[in-house]
Design an enzyme around this catalytic site. Sequence first.
Site, PDB file in Angstrom:
ATOM      1  CB  CYS A   1      77.202  52.253   5.564  1.00  0.00           C
ATOM      2  SG  CYS A   1      77.963  52.080   3.945  1.00  0.00           S
TER       3      CYS A   1
ATOM      4  CB  CYS B   1      82.222  49.395   2.945  1.00  0.00           C
ATOM      5  SG  CYS B   1      80.585  49.927   2.420  1.00  0.00           S
TER       6      CYS B   1
ATOM      7  CB  CYS C   1      81.944  52.169   5.312  1.00  0.00           C
ATOM      8  SG  CYS C   1      80.692  51.198   6.120  1.00  0.00           S
TER       9      CYS C   1
ATOM     10  N   GLY D   1     104.000  56.335  24.625  1.00  0.00           N
ATOM     11  CA  GLY D   1     103.514  57.699  24.458  1.00  0.00           C
ATOM     12  C   GLY D   1     104.605  58.754  24.418  1.00  0.00           C
TER      13      GLY D   1
ATOM     14  CB  CYS E   1      77.728  47.750   3.720  1.00  0.00           C
ATOM     15  SG  CYS E   1      78.326  48.617   5.172  1.00  0.00           S
TER      16      CYS E   1
END
Lengths: 315, 280
Positions: free
Chosen positions: A253, A284, A278, A44, A256
């Site tokens: 979605c 997808c 998606c 970080g 899909c």
Amino acid sequence: MTSATLHDIEAQQGAIADYNFAYLDEQTKRMIRRAILKGIAIPGYQVPFASREMPMPYGWGTGGVQVTASIIGPDDTLKVIDQGADDTTNAVSIRAFFARMAKVRTTTHTAEATVIQTRHRIPEEPLHEGQVIVFQVPIPEPLRFLEPRETETRKMHAVEDYGLMHVKLYEDIAQKGHIATNYAYPVKVKGRYIMDPSPTPKFDNPKMHRSEALQLYGAGREMRIYAIPPYTDVVSLDFEDYPFEIQHFEEPCALCGGTDVFLDEVILDDQGGRMFVCSDSDYCEDRRAHGHRGSLSPDILDGASADGDKEGTEA
Amino acid sequence: MNKAHTSDHLPKSSLVPPRPMDLSEKPLLQVRSVSKYYGRRVGCEDISFDLWPGEVLAIVGESGSGKTTLLDCISTRMTPTSGMVNYRMRDGTMREVFRLGEAEKRFLMRTDWGFVHQNPADGLRMTVSAGANVGERLMAIGKRHYGDIRETAADWLEQVEIARDRIDDQPRAFSGGMRQRLQIARNLVTGPRLVFMDEPTGGLDVSVQARLLDLLRGLVAELGLAAIVVTHDLAVARLLSHRMVVMKEGRVIETGLTDRVLDDPQAPYTQLLISSILQV
């Protein structure tokens, strides 16, 4: 990650090479690798590095490209995502860049890739051990818009003076009734450094937590590299009475039928017609290849004929 | 006025103040031979005094006399060229403030200390709401409950006479007097023991000044705060402080109980300063 040069490879193919393997010279790559190693050692923490000019404008992923160029080897397989999709300009050109400069295999399948360079998304399919995901970062400093002085923000990181970050979240709740930060949502890494996860939607924040893959972040213009090693705790900041939440979508979605995925809104016409699909195009496509169908899938629309057309405009 | 106090006028290098408050207490702050030079120019020179818990000390003098330099040196906003500042931490140990680590110093400044700037814009975040301004110190010391933070902030706004329903307004929408009161609330929310004030009433009109002074007097007495107040306004010193330090050209020229200094000034400069007050 061998030191084979592009020259060696092209020499075998009888071509003339003008560039080193993966574009950057070996000294630069060593410098960047040192920054990456330091970043991994201090999860970080933003490590400064001598960012190079790249053959693309700032803001197009110069940081991510330099990180990728420094870690990629001839036996790697590269996937590049831009806003979740493999077929957008940025993704296509960076993939072509490495296909030409490093002669690496490229793919659009998340599971096949060893190195994934991304802008604004983490794939829906969980990453596994041995994969590296490289993020393109425009503004690495999470405190930037709260405290403009870099000298001061570096001190704040050094002494863990992070009260200001919560002031931002407090303001969100006071003004909008909930934490309205939806992307670049600040996280605390390994209980120490507050980090900007690049402009990924907060939907992807939980995927960073104890991820099996190594996460590397490169900011070319700002000359910073940071990292999250595999299996590291990544906690999104929040309040006890306003806990962190990811975005929720009301419908699956349209192509899909996938749920619990991040969706993009696509405008269909100027009559208010729209669909949600998606954002992760590979996920997808993979689902559709396995027989999953959404409400606006072409074959479903064909089958439903007139009804389907109606449904299409109403959805 | 009181003969016993005339001995307060001591040589400047060994200013031992009278004990105005609780005799059994040990000093909260010790300032020893603090000097600050700007190149070859003198900011302040060889200043020493003690401050007791709950005591309000006024530093007065004309513009350019080194008052603010001294305040900045004591409050670690500036590093003095030489000298020492010791502070009694909450655990009772005496620590040299310039030897504290950066993290310790920051923690001290946002918990045990407060700093009220002359210009509220220097002490406030002008682009975040009043509630967040007050709440920032709470969040900095690890408070993570939004409802509690907001409630505490609202209580403090009330204490400094700002309506509760202004909690989500930015200080930009506040008048000068309100901003100054908000700055005070922001500083006092963590229950500090020592507050530095640099001309807290500067730039406010007289009626607003009067109300602010009234508020400060109340808060200081109620919370038992120790304070160091820099002011060029002798009326502010008279109303707020127990004890006074008079400065000229970077040096202390007189010190003593406020009433004594104002009613029976010893040094010629103090006499001049006091006689310069406009009588309406």
